[in-house]
Design an enzyme around this catalytic site. Structure first.
Site, short mmCIF file in Angstrom:
data_model
loop_
_atom_site.label_atom_id
_atom_site.label_comp_id
_atom_site.label_asym_id
_atom_site.label_seq_id
_atom_site.Cartn_x
_atom_site.Cartn_y
_atom_site.Cartn_z
N SER A 108 0.83 -1.20 0.00
CA SER A 108 0.00 0.00 0.00
C SER A 108 0.87 1.25 0.00
O SER A 108 1.92 1.29 0.63
CB SER A 108 -0.91 0.03 1.23
OG SER A 108 -1.63 1.26 1.28
N LYS A 157 -4.53 -6.66 3.42
CA LYS A 157 -4.50 -5.58 2.42
C LYS A 157 -5.90 -5.30 1.90
O LYS A 157 -6.28 -4.15 1.67
CB LYS A 157 -3.56 -5.96 1.26
CG LYS A 157 -3.52 -4.92 0.12
CD LYS A 157 -3.20 -3.51 0.60
CE LYS A 157 -2.84 -2.53 -0.49
NZ LYS A 157 -3.78 -2.38 -1.58
N HIS A 161 -7.57 -3.41 4.61
CA HIS A 161 -6.98 -2.06 4.54
C HIS A 161 -7.75 -1.23 3.51
O HIS A 161 -8.13 -0.08 3.77
CB HIS A 161 -5.50 -2.16 4.16
CG HIS A 161 -4.85 -0.89 3.73
ND1 HIS A 161 -5.13 -0.28 2.51
CD2 HIS A 161 -3.92 -0.09 4.32
CE1 HIS A 161 -4.42 0.82 2.38
NE2 HIS A 161 -3.68 0.96 3.46
N ASN A 162 -7.99 -1.80 2.33
CA ASN A 162 -8.68 -1.06 1.28
C ASN A 162 -10.14 -0.80 1.62
O ASN A 162 -10.69 0.24 1.26
CB ASN A 162 -8.57 -1.82 -0.05
CG ASN A 162 -7.18 -1.71 -0.66
OD1 ASN A 162 -6.20 -1.42 0.03
ND2 ASN A 162 -7.07 -1.95 -1.94
N GLU A 198 -10.09 2.01 3.91
CA GLU A 198 -9.77 3.16 3.06
C GLU A 198 -11.02 3.70 2.35
O GLU A 198 -11.22 4.92 2.28
CB GLU A 198 -8.72 2.73 2.04
CG GLU A 198 -8.31 3.76 1.02
CD GLU A 198 -7.38 3.15 -0.02
OE1 GLU A 198 -7.68 3.27 -1.22
OE2 GLU A 198 -6.36 2.55 0.37
#
Length: 466
Positions: free
Chosen positions: A134, A189, A192-193, A196
């Site tokens: 990232s 990940k 995480h997105n 986000e």
């Protein structure tokens, strides 16, 4: 032949930035990009020629020559599109690889597919490391957050490379850590997105609310600038820059079509939440808000059908909007890490939430002062809503969140993620919910049975309700 220590396959935006990062950190690298007549010709050679730091790098468009240029065991990072492309690349590489070579998938691959690929390559004697990366183009160049998972021995072989190119936290430690077994790196990940998506949506909603309260975009940027002292983040900073960007005498962002794209990770996070039975409601709201935005023509038509004559008049101060924003962000991070914790339990990954938060304090898109606080919080608990300091913050921010969300509803302002933070919080803090009625309904029409509160929920019961 002076062979290269590390190979990078795929020279898109991220691949090119990682190559330059590796080269600037003193590694001799080999770079590969495919040859497509008239479309992609001499990409690697031309890229090498454009940057002085790549003078010692080797450039290839022939797979055999690329693989043979690497020291064994070979370490090759794949930076190609997720999905079938990864499988095609693996099949193209396999005939040229040797036992114990290491492939690193640095794209946004689905974690379930990463597990399948790891098992497949293991049967061929090849190690596979699914790695979340990232930071976007700038992060890849100057130091991303890196989330590798898979075989520990293979990871240790690539650790010096990944640690060196990763961003550094406030203690100058690399924002890179061994996450866990295969698939876990891409899973976090993915989450995480998802987090986000929500952070971006919340800032968009905040801008809409502040504009409805009478501020122009320069004034909103100035308001957000004052928030940095209490709730700074990378996304807050870039939003301020976006609001201030002018094209002529008008703000550029006003000229951007309001149809938001996505590349699938928010969708995957929502699906994973449903499959694991975890209520990641803000991530779903942020995802569906993007989907709603895409129906531009229908929105225009329905606006004509249902628009009212009244104008928005939001009666909330900038401080109240800030506190509503802070409230929703805590709920977002609670939900994101809850999803990670539940996946870790289900798949026996043994994930370290504090360490995951630590590698997300720099380099990545969701880095923030809140994330830095969570590094400490997760040393004591896996549930941030049990932390004394965050409990106090929630109690402080909750009245403003309720007021701001109420104002949005009364003034027909769309704020799905701010709005969802309130009912979710009410639900997760309700000791006795309405789910007893749902259980009775299920038993009525489907004889699904129910548990009782007066026998410690041990036995299953069924009632003839009529």
């Amino acid at each position: 032949m002076d062979k290269s220590a590390f190979g990078l396959f795929g020279l898109g935006v991220m691949g090119k930035s990682l190559c330059r990062n590796l080269a600037k950190n003193g590694f001799k690298i080999a770079m590969f990009n495919r040859h497509v007549d008239g479309v992609e010709v001499d990409v690697a050679k031309n890229f090498k020629a454009n940057y002085s730091e790549l003078s010692d790098a080797s450039a290839f468009d022939d797979i055999s020559a690329f693989v043979n240029a690497l020291q064994t065991p070979r370490k090759i990072m794949l930076m190609v599109n997720a999905g079938k492309t990864i499988d095609y690349v693996i099949e193209d590489l396999l005939p040229h690889l040797s036992k114990n070579d290491i492939l690193i998938d640095g794209g946004n691959s689905n974690y379930l597919k990463t597990k399948e690929r790891g098992d497949y390559l293991k049967s061929k004697g090849i190690h596979f490391i699914g790695t979340g990366v990232s930071g976007g183009e700038e992060g890849a160049l100057n130091g991303p957050s890196i989330m590798p998972s898979g075989d520990v021995e293979a990871y240790n072989n690539v650790k010096p490379f990944l640690d060196k190119i990763a961003a550094k936290d406030k203690n100058n430690l690399p924002c890179c850590t061994y996450v866990g077994p295969e698939g876990s790196g891409h899973f976090i990940k993915m989450v995480h997105n998802g987090v986000e998506y929500v952070e971006m949506q919340l800032l968009a909603e905040v801008c809409t609310i502040l504009e409805a309260s009478g501020q122009n975009l320069d004034e909103i940027a100035n308001t957000l600038e004052t928030w940095k002292s209490t709730t700074d983040s990378y996304l807050l900073g870039i939003t301020i820059d976006i609001l201030r960007k002018k094209e002529g005498n008008d703000w550029l962002v006003k000229k951007i079509l309001d149809k938001a794209g996505n590349k699938g990770t928010g969708n995957w996070t929502t699906i994973a939440s449903a499959e694991l039975g975890v209520p990641s409601t803000l991530i779903a709201s942020a995802l569906f808000s993007r989907y709603t935005s895409f129906y531009k023509e229908e929105r225009i038509q329905l606006n004509e059908n249902f628009k009212t004559e009244t104008t928005s008049s939001v009666n909330s101060t900038s401080t109240e909007v800030l506190e509503a924003y802070q409230f929703a962000r805590i709920i977002n991070h609670y939900q994101g890490f809850k999803l990670i914790a539940e996946a870790s339990n289900k798949f026996s990954w043994g994930l370290n939430l504090s360490e995951i938060a630590r590698i997300w304090t720099n380099g990545c898109i969701i880095r923030s002062t809140l994330m830095e606080e969570l590094v400490i919080v997760f040393k004591e608990t896996t549930n941030i809503l049990t932390n004394t300091q965050l409990i106090a913050s929630i109690k402080q921010y909750r009245p403003s969140a309720k007021k701001v969300v109420s104002q949005c509803i009364l003034n027909d302002i769309t704020a799905p993620c701010l709005g969802e933070s309130i009912p979710f919080f009410n639900g997760i803090t309700t000791a006795n919910s309405s789910a007893n009625i749902l259980q009775a309904q299920r038993d009525y029409f489907g004889a699904h049975t129910y548990k009782r509160t007066d026998d410690d929920g041990v036995k299953s019961h069924h009632t003839i309700w009529k």
